[in-house]
Design an enzyme around this catalytic site. Structure first.
Site, PDB file in Angstrom:
ATOM      1  N   TYR A  64       0.898  -1.318   0.062  1.00  0.00           N
ATOM      2  CA  TYR A  64       0.089  -0.119  -0.040  1.00  0.00           C
ATOM      3  C   TYR A  64       1.112   0.967   0.124  1.00  0.00           C
ATOM      4  CZ  TYR A  64      -3.440   3.369   1.304  1.00  0.00           C
ATOM      5  OH  TYR A  64      -4.142   4.459   2.036  1.00  0.00           O
ATOM      6  N   ASP A 158      -3.318   9.561   2.440  1.00  0.00           N
ATOM      7  CA  ASP A 158      -3.595   8.370   2.776  1.00  0.00           C
ATOM      8  C   ASP A 158      -4.564   8.403   3.584  1.00  0.00           C
ATOM      9  OD1 ASP A 158      -3.063   6.061   3.457  1.00  0.00           O
ATOM     10  OD2 ASP A 158      -0.883   6.538   4.649  1.00  0.00           O
ATOM     11  N   SER A 159      -5.770   8.447   3.781  1.00  0.00           N
ATOM     12  CA  SER A 159      -6.836   8.487   4.355  1.00  0.00           C
ATOM     13  C   SER A 159      -7.342   7.329   4.972  1.00  0.00           C
ATOM     14  CB  SER A 159      -7.749   9.466   4.127  1.00  0.00           C
ATOM     15  OG  SER A 159      -9.239   8.389   2.946  1.00  0.00           O
TER      16      SER A 159
HETATM   17  N1  AAT Z   1      -1.049   4.756   6.449  1.00  0.00           N
HETATM   18  C1  AAT Z   1      -2.269   3.191   5.835  1.00  0.00           C
HETATM   19  C2  AAT Z   1      -3.331   4.030   7.411  1.00  0.00           C
HETATM   20  C3  AAT Z   1      -4.389   4.506   6.805  1.00  0.00           C
HETATM   21  S1  AAT Z   1      -4.141   5.523   8.101  1.00  0.00           S
HETATM   22  C4  AAT Z   1      -5.397   7.337   8.049  1.00  0.00           C
HETATM   23  C5  AAT Z   1      -5.086   8.460   8.752  1.00  0.00           C
HETATM   24  O1  AAT Z   1      -5.801   9.295   8.190  1.00  0.00           O
HETATM   25  C6  AAT Z   1      -4.975   8.183  10.363  1.00  0.00           C
HETATM   26  O2  AAT Z   1      -3.967   8.212  10.759  1.00  0.00           O
HETATM   27  C7  AAT Z   1      -6.163   9.588  10.438  1.00  0.00           C
HETATM   28  O3  AAT Z   1      -5.929   9.705  11.563  1.00  0.00           O
HETATM   29  C8  AAT Z   1      -6.196  10.407   9.269  1.00  0.00           C
HETATM   30  N2  AAT Z   1      -7.171  11.211   9.388  1.00  0.00           N
HETATM   31  C9  AAT Z   1      -8.568  10.529   9.290  1.00  0.00           C
HETATM   32  N3  AAT Z   1      -9.061  11.847   8.371  1.00  0.00           N
HETATM   33  C10 AAT Z   1      -8.515  12.781   8.610  1.00  0.00           C
HETATM   34  C11 AAT Z   1      -8.863  13.657   8.309  1.00  0.00           C
HETATM   35  N4  AAT Z   1     -10.053  14.775   7.615  1.00  0.00           N
HETATM   36  N5  AAT Z   1      -7.725  14.336   7.975  1.00  0.00           N
HETATM   37  C12 AAT Z   1      -6.360  14.301   7.977  1.00  0.00           C
HETATM   38  N6  AAT Z   1      -6.529  13.494   8.484  1.00  0.00           N
HETATM   39  C13 AAT Z   1      -7.252  12.349   8.564  1.00  0.00           C
HETATM   40  C14 AAT Z   1      -5.242   4.379   5.892  1.00  0.00           C
HETATM   41  C15 AAT Z   1      -5.990   3.367   5.783  1.00  0.00           C
HETATM   42  C16 AAT Z   1      -6.820   2.508   4.962  1.00  0.00           C
HETATM   43  C17 AAT Z   1      -7.635   1.306   5.356  1.00  0.00           C
HETATM   44  C18 AAT Z   1      -8.278   0.421   3.931  1.00  0.00           C
HETATM   45  N7  AAT Z   1      -9.457   0.440   4.647  1.00  0.00           N
END
Ligand code: AAT
Length: 285
Positions: A64, A158-159
């Site tokens: 990923y 990467d949300s």
């Molecule tokens: N690196 C793979 C993991 C992720 S993490 C997704 C991140 O997005 C989290 O740390 C969360 O705190 C952040 N996040 C969520 N909403 C927001 C926002 N509005 N602004 C900034 N950051 C945000 C991705 C996993 C994918 C899962 C697939 N099923």
């Protein structure tokens, strides 16, 4: 949760759940935004879950993180300034910072606790946060973009999935903000769900991207611990001459070894855009 089996039961994928055997619960808390859980699994190293959804495991995170990073970066002739929205674990920052043209990376995650917890328990990912090219900002990605115009060559979202704090990051207005924050010729890539289970989500995310950007594409990769074992990304480019499936930067095997890249190469890049017929047809509707 107690030791035993973790199952990713969620209304986003009704009737199906991946399970991992848990040897130890390392951390569990409720932050201002979400439920954070880190466990040591029997088969996949350590794993991070947010609101009961697997975000990454040490065994398969590279697919990923490398793909969401190098698909846009290697499609850009000189990606010097990069923004990462989300990605608080540090996996994308780790990969982006390896690219020789990248000079400056800003990461904006909404939840400081995810960053802190990953620094403590997932050092193989969070080392990306310590790279001198990387600056961290804590806040909502949507709000952040409202205040940044024409600054980035590449923006990677990467949300987490479109429930909870990431909901706004799947709207068309978000794609308009992304476009405005890019420099001329800029490229975006965003996590966009799997066609096997969430075709509607894939379709509307792709539609938003296609409406806003002159060039848009959907690419897929395999991540065994994500629902259906597959996840897709939408990519959008301001350069209307570009073919996103043909990387302009090709890393040699020596480069890939030196950069400790384990999944991505230029053939995998091209192949990621070759879509099964049901996906291609679904996106055409
Ligand atoms: N690196 C793979 C993991 C992720 S993490 C997704 C991140 O997005 C989290 O740390 C969360 O705190 C952040 N996040 C969520 N909403 C927001 C926002 N509005 N602004 C900034 N950051 C945000 C991705 C996993 C994918 C899962 C697939 N099923």
């Amino acid at each position: 949760m107690k030791s035993g089996w973790f199952s990713e039961v969620n209304d986003l994928w009704p009737g199906v759940a991946l399970s991992l055997e848990v040897e130890e619960v390392l951390h569990s808390e409720r932050s201002q935004f979400q439920e954070i859980l880190v466990v040591k699994t029997k088969s996949h190293g350590k794993a991070l879950m947010l609101d009961g959804i697997i975000q990454c495991t040490e065994k398969d995170e590279m697919s990923y993180h490398e793909m969401i990073s190098y698909l846009p970066l290697c499609s850009h002739p000189k990606p010097q300034h990069v923004l990462i929205v989300g990605g608080g674990d540090g996996g994308v920052a780790r990969e982006v910072a390896k690219h020789p043209d990248v000079e400056h990376v800003t990461l904006v995650d909404i939840d400081n606790r995810v960053i802190e917890v990953c620094r403590q328990y997932l050092p193989r990912l969070s080392l990306g946060l310590n790279n001198p090219k990387v600056n961290i900002s804590v806040g909502d990605g949507f709000e952040f973009l409202r205040n940044h115009r024409g600054e980035y060559d590449v923006i990677i979202t990467d949300s987490s999935d479109p429930v909870g704090p990431a909901e706004n990051l799947f709207k068309q207005s978000y794609y308009e903000l992304l476009k405005a924050a890019l420099k001329p010729g800029g490229i975006i890539a965003s996590q966009a769900g799997t066609a096997w289970l969430n075709m509607d989500q894939v379709k509307f995310t792709f539609q938003h991207c296609r409406t806003v950007f002159p060039v848009a594409a959907y690419a897929i990769t395999s991540v065994p611990t994500y629902p259906t074992g597959q996840i897709g990304f939408v990519l959008g480019s301001l350069n209307d001459k570009i073919n996103l499936a043909e990387p302009v930067k090709i890393f040699s095997d020596e480069d890939l070894d030196r950069m400790s890249i384990m999944y991505y190469n230029n053939k995998v890049h091209q192949a990621a855009f070759a879509l099964p017929r049901f996906v291609e047809n679904g996106l055409r509707e």
